[in-house]
Design a protein around this motif. Structure first.
Motif, mmCIF file in Angstrom:
data_model
loop_
_atom_site.group_PDB
_atom_site.id
_atom_site.type_symbol
_atom_site.label_atom_id
_atom_site.label_comp_id
_atom_site.label_asym_id
_atom_site.label_seq_id
_atom_site.Cartn_x
_atom_site.Cartn_y
_atom_site.Cartn_z
ATOM 1 N N PHE A 1 46.899 27.674 -2.639
ATOM 2 C CA PHE A 1 47.278 27.214 -3.974
ATOM 3 C C PHE A 1 48.615 27.835 -4.388
ATOM 4 C CE2 PHE A 1 42.594 26.414 -4.952
ATOM 5 C CZ PHE A 1 42.736 25.038 -4.968
ATOM 6 N N ALA A 2 48.943 29.003 -3.842
ATOM 7 C CA ALA A 2 50.255 29.618 -4.075
ATOM 8 C C ALA A 2 51.223 29.070 -3.043
ATOM 9 C CB ALA A 2 50.164 31.136 -3.965
ATOM 10 N N THR A 3 52.234 28.366 -3.484
ATOM 11 C CA THR A 3 53.187 27.738 -2.569
ATOM 12 C C THR A 3 54.435 28.591 -2.349
ATOM 13 O OG1 THR A 3 54.138 26.486 -4.422
ATOM 14 C CG2 THR A 3 52.397 25.423 -3.139
ATOM 15 N N ALA A 4 54.618 29.634 -3.144
ATOM 16 C CA ALA A 4 55.729 30.566 -2.946
ATOM 17 C C ALA A 4 55.358 31.902 -3.560
ATOM 18 C CB ALA A 4 57.012 30.030 -3.582
ATOM 19 N N TRP A 5 55.840 32.951 -2.930
ATOM 20 C CA TRP A 5 55.594 34.305 -3.439
ATOM 21 C C TRP A 5 56.667 35.220 -2.880
ATOM 22 C CZ3 TRP A 5 52.363 31.798 -0.004
ATOM 23 C CH2 TRP A 5 52.394 32.271 1.312
ATOM 24 N N THR A 6 56.752 36.393 -3.485
ATOM 25 C CA THR A 6 57.642 37.439 -3.012
ATOM 26 C C THR A 6 56.878 38.743 -2.980
ATOM 27 O OG1 THR A 6 59.590 36.350 -3.964
ATOM 28 C CG2 THR A 6 59.794 38.687 -3.443
ATOM 29 N N ASP A 7 56.999 39.487 -1.902
ATOM 30 C CA ASP A 7 56.403 40.814 -1.808
ATOM 31 C C ASP A 7 57.448 41.848 -2.202
ATOM 32 O OD1 ASP A 7 53.976 39.822 -0.846
ATOM 33 O OD2 ASP A 7 54.692 39.814 1.218
ATOM 34 N N GLY A 8 57.101 42.702 -3.164
ATOM 35 C CA GLY A 8 58.061 43.704 -3.589
ATOM 36 C C GLY A 8 57.480 44.629 -4.640
ATOM 37 N N PRO A 9 58.274 45.602 -5.086
ATOM 38 C CA PRO A 9 57.779 46.578 -6.067
ATOM 39 C C PRO A 9 57.669 45.963 -7.458
ATOM 40 C CG PRO A 9 60.097 46.955 -5.636
ATOM 41 C CD PRO A 9 59.667 45.868 -4.697
ATOM 42 N N VAL A 10 56.609 46.318 -8.158
ATOM 43 C CA VAL A 10 56.409 45.890 -9.539
ATOM 44 C C VAL A 10 56.446 47.120 -10.434
ATOM 45 C CG1 VAL A 10 54.744 44.913 -11.190
ATOM 46 C CG2 VAL A 10 55.113 43.808 -8.966
ATOM 47 N N ASN A 11 57.190 47.036 -11.514
ATOM 48 C CA ASN A 11 57.225 48.075 -12.543
ATOM 49 C C ASN A 11 56.737 47.484 -13.858
ATOM 50 O OD1 ASN A 11 60.153 50.225 -11.890
ATOM 51 N ND2 ASN A 11 58.400 49.704 -10.596
ATOM 52 N N VAL A 12 56.180 48.337 -14.704
ATOM 53 C CA VAL A 12 55.845 47.948 -16.074
ATOM 54 C C VAL A 12 56.994 48.396 -16.962
ATOM 55 C CG1 VAL A 12 54.237 48.229 -17.989
ATOM 56 C CG2 VAL A 12 53.376 48.072 -15.635
ATOM 57 N N VAL A 13 57.609 47.442 -17.639
ATOM 58 C CA VAL A 13 58.798 47.712 -18.446
ATOM 59 C C VAL A 13 58.540 47.235 -19.873
ATOM 60 C CG1 VAL A 13 60.376 47.574 -16.484
ATOM 61 C CG2 VAL A 13 59.827 45.499 -17.763
ATOM 62 N N THR A 14 59.265 47.788 -20.817
ATOM 63 C CA THR A 14 59.101 47.406 -22.216
ATOM 64 C C THR A 14 60.451 47.200 -22.866
ATOM 65 O OG1 THR A 14 58.142 48.029 -24.349
ATOM 66 C CG2 THR A 14 58.973 49.815 -22.944
ATOM 67 N N ASP A 15 60.489 46.279 -23.822
ATOM 68 C CA ASP A 15 61.687 46.068 -24.625
ATOM 69 C C ASP A 15 61.561 46.753 -25.978
ATOM 70 O OD1 ASP A 15 59.814 44.489 -25.900
ATOM 71 O OD2 ASP A 15 60.811 42.585 -25.524
ATOM 72 N N GLY A 16 60.557 47.618 -26.119
ATOM 73 C CA GLY A 16 60.289 48.284 -27.375
ATOM 74 C C GLY A 16 59.292 47.536 -28.231
ATOM 75 N N PHE A 17 58.964 46.333 -27.835
ATOM 76 C CA PHE A 17 57.995 45.518 -28.566
ATOM 77 C C PHE A 17 56.836 45.116 -27.671
ATOM 78 C CE2 PHE A 17 56.808 41.121 -30.101
ATOM 79 C CZ PHE A 17 56.072 41.555 -31.194
ATOM 80 N N LEU A 18 57.154 44.554 -26.498
ATOM 81 C CA LEU A 18 56.145 44.118 -25.549
ATOM 82 C C LEU A 18 56.343 44.829 -24.216
ATOM 83 C CD1 LEU A 18 56.227 40.242 -26.071
ATOM 84 C CD2 LEU A 18 54.462 41.807 -26.884
ATOM 85 N N ALA A 19 55.241 45.074 -23.522
ATOM 86 C CA ALA A 19 55.292 45.581 -22.152
ATOM 87 C C ALA A 19 54.970 44.446 -21.200
ATOM 88 C CB ALA A 19 54.305 46.729 -21.965
ATOM 89 N N ARG A 20 55.706 44.387 -20.097
ATOM 90 C CA ARG A 20 55.474 43.382 -19.067
ATOM 91 C C ARG A 20 55.460 44.043 -17.698
ATOM 92 N NH1 ARG A 20 56.116 37.977 -20.451
ATOM 93 N NH2 ARG A 20 57.192 37.513 -22.402
ATOM 94 N N ALA A 21 54.713 43.468 -16.780
ATOM 95 C CA ALA A 21 54.797 43.855 -15.373
ATOM 96 C C ALA A 21 55.752 42.888 -14.693
ATOM 97 C CB ALA A 21 53.432 43.797 -14.716
ATOM 98 N N ARG A 22 56.806 43.436 -14.112
ATOM 99 C CA ARG A 22 57.851 42.618 -13.504
ATOM 100 C C ARG A 22 58.052 42.993 -12.045
ATOM 101 N NH1 ARG A 22 60.387 38.336 -16.416
ATOM 102 N NH2 ARG A 22 60.876 38.973 -18.541
ATOM 103 N N LEU A 23 58.191 41.989 -11.209
ATOM 104 C CA LEU A 23 58.751 42.212 -9.885
ATOM 105 C C LEU A 23 60.195 42.656 -10.074
ATOM 106 C CD1 LEU A 23 58.619 41.871 -6.739
ATOM 107 C CD2 LEU A 23 59.482 39.550 -7.127
ATOM 108 N N MET A 24 60.584 43.716 -9.406
ATOM 109 C CA MET A 24 61.931 44.249 -9.588
ATOM 110 C C MET A 24 62.950 43.442 -8.788
ATOM 111 S SD MET A 24 61.966 46.715 -11.819
ATOM 112 C CE MET A 24 60.948 45.588 -12.789
#
Length: 318
Positions: free
Chosen positions: A256-279
């Motif tokens: 069902f996943a037709t594309a992906w990337t393997d890599g490091p994920v960090n949790v980052v914030t803009d001071g309002f919301l936190a997100r988990a992002r592939l770096m």
């Protein structure tokens, strides 16, 4: 039939979580082994009551553990405005507390991994608090699961000018999420809002569920109304994204996943919301600022939404 996946579900049992339990129970290649509750879409007690209601509807007898009622740090944000105060659209269902194991959700996740190393998949559908607490008990926990698949995260950095839905599960407990993405693992798969937001149960699919016989399809449609009320403000249509069900679908059928990337994920914030992002940027480049090293996470970047939605409707319509 493909090999059966034996799944431990950690859930803040709202509307799409309930749909996910229905979907897993209807797939012949899935076995729900145990369920732990966590706050998020509703209060933890309501999440537990909803687990009990859905498992009774399914005739499913599995261990249930009550998990975290609040994040490791910070304040819980309860999404009653999305899922209804009780998490199931405030339909007035009789939801007594089910029998529980007496251990915490974190303790359940650790115990099962030690009892059946390499046999189980962990599916996390809510804030990652139980997983973060479990890693405090056993820092090698994820190496004992066959895989860990979570609904959360925001994928790589988006095309400039593009906005994404809130990454609610990570935002509800960023500290736990940081522990999850830093932990050693066999396989960690992130199914984020970058792909779930576009996996839409549209008017035609909803009509097909309404026309289907049986208590499962009827329940799936009943609890949709509050969810539809919320999402109509996003698109002007009474349609919904299949956030949690898509994560379950990818666990069972990675195609069902037709594309992906393997890599490091960090949790980052803009001071309002936190997100988990592939770096990584949308161009595959590192971000323009320092980031923390982390083991590779499989980050889903594109999906076959049409095929998944068809499968979801077919399974719930049986």
């Amino acid at each position: 039939m493909s090999q059966v996946r034996r799944v431990v579900v950690d859930t803040d049992t709202g509307i799409d979580d309930a749909h996910t339990l229905l979907y897993l129970a209807g797939r012949p290649d899935a076995e729900i082994v145990a369920i732990s509750s966590v706050f998020g879409n509703c209060l933890e007690e309501d999440a537990t009551r909803n687990i009990g209601y859905v498992t009774r509807l399914l005739g499913l007898e599995v261990p249930i553990a009550r998990g975290a009622a609040e994040p490791i740090a910070g304040v819980a944000h309860i999404a009653g405005y999305v899922h209804g105060k009780d998490g199931l659209g405030d339909r007035g269902y009789d939801r007594p507390l089910p029998e529980v194991t007496g251990e915490s959700g974190a303790e359940l996740l650790v115990r099962l991994a030690h009892e059946r190393p390499g046999e189980l998949d962990l599916l996390a559908l809510g804030p990652l608090t139980n997983l973060g607490l479990a890693l405090r008990i056993d820092p090698e926990l994820f190496t004992r699961y066959r895989s860990v698949v979570l609904m959360g995260g925001s994928g790589p950095y988006a095309e400039p000018g593009t906005l994404l839905m809130i990454d609610a599960n990570v935002n509800n407990d960023p500290e736990a999420a940081r522990a999850v993405f830093a932990a050693p693992r066999n396989e960690l798969v992130m199914v984020g809002v970058n792909v779930t937001a576009g996996t839409i149960l549209d008017e035609r699919a909803i009509a097909a569920l309404r026309a289907a016989p049986g208590s499962r399809a009827r329940f799936a449609v009943e609890i949709l109304e509050t969810y539809l009320d919320f999402y109509q403000n996003e698109w002007g249509r009474r349609i919904i994204p299949l956030h949690d069900p898509l994560a379950a679908g990818i666990l069972l059928d990675p195609a069902f996943a037709t594309a992906w990337t393997d890599g490091p994920v960090n949790v980052v914030t803009d001071g309002f919301l936190a997100r988990a992002r592939l770096m990584r940027t949308v161009d595959g480049l590192p971000p323009a600022f320092p980031h923390e090293p982390a083991p590779p996470t499989r980050v889903v970047t594109n999906v076959d939404a049409t095929r998944f939605v068809a499968d979801f409707v077919e399974v719930l319509s049986r």
